[in-house]
Write an enzyme that holds these catalytic residues in place. Sequence first.
Site, short mmCIF file in Angstrom:
data_model
loop_
_atom_site.label_atom_id
_atom_site.label_comp_id
_atom_site.label_asym_id
_atom_site.label_seq_id
_atom_site.Cartn_x
_atom_site.Cartn_y
_atom_site.Cartn_z
N LYS A 1 0.81 -1.22 0.00
CA LYS A 1 0.00 0.00 0.00
C LYS A 1 0.85 1.27 0.00
CE LYS A 1 -4.17 -2.02 2.02
NZ LYS A 1 -5.23 -1.89 3.05
N ARG B 1 -2.56 -15.40 1.95
CA ARG B 1 -3.40 -14.69 2.91
C ARG B 1 -2.94 -14.97 4.34
NH1 ARG B 1 -7.82 -16.56 1.29
NH2 ARG B 1 -8.35 -17.96 2.99
N ARG C 1 1.23 -8.05 8.14
CA ARG C 1 0.46 -6.96 8.75
C ARG C 1 0.85 -6.74 10.20
NH1 ARG C 1 -4.90 -9.08 5.63
NH2 ARG C 1 -4.85 -7.64 3.85
N ASN D 1 -2.66 -1.05 6.69
CA ASN D 1 -2.20 -2.35 7.19
C ASN D 1 -1.16 -2.99 6.29
OD1 ASN D 1 -3.91 -2.95 5.10
ND2 ASN D 1 -5.25 -4.33 6.26
N HIS E 1 -2.46 -5.42 0.80
CA HIS E 1 -3.74 -6.03 0.42
C HIS E 1 -3.43 -7.41 -0.13
CE1 HIS E 1 -7.55 -6.83 -1.69
NE2 HIS E 1 -6.78 -7.25 -2.68
#
Length: 236
Positions: A105, A182, A202, A212, A215
């Site tokens: 991000k 994930r 994260r 965080n 993504h």
Amino acid sequence: MARTRARVLSGSDLLRYLTCGPAVALEIMGDEAASSWRKLIGSPDSSRAENEARTRALYGIDNANTHGSECAATAARELEIFFPSLGKGPSNTAKCIDCTLCIIKPHAIAEGLAGKILDAIEERGFKFTAFQLFKLDQANAEEFLEVYKGVVSEYNGMVNELTSGPCLALEFQGSDIQKTFRECCGPSDPEIARHLRPCSLRALFGKNKIQNAVHCTDLPEDGVLEVQYFFKILDS
């Protein structure tokens, strides 16, 4: 450690080397950027660069591992090849099969964390198959994050974060890759991640549920769609 003196490659050797597989192209900006970059990477002969303690001494086997434009005029010409002001440059390397998407991000890039996040990802055994920097506008971000609209209260903040600066999109491939990556990222709330998965991305690099760090694709069926959105639609 002794090093065999490197061979300086010919023009035809360099051409074969550059076209033998994927390469990463970067635009680097700053005062005297061309000369500063060439000074950093050192001599095309990596054995000479070793004496200068330069980048090619660390990673080079010859003069092919790292390229630097000779001057500002050459840089302008070479940048136009990879990042043309009109039309489209070389194709990206996205496979869009058995894949998942990761976005580093904008806040993480602004904080200088991109390199550390990439290192952490590779340390966990993931290898990216596509890698590109994007600057999303409001419409792009809203369209990409539409699945979260009306579902999570942070939707507007997520859109604002994704449009706040450049983001780095990566494709990963593999069996059950959406689930495994994930898990590498951890829960969306960094505070929860620090309790449940303290070694996740994260937990290590996130600040809050909006900032965080990364993504990742949530649902297996969305992996191809998310990768295509960045590497086929936005890059078209």
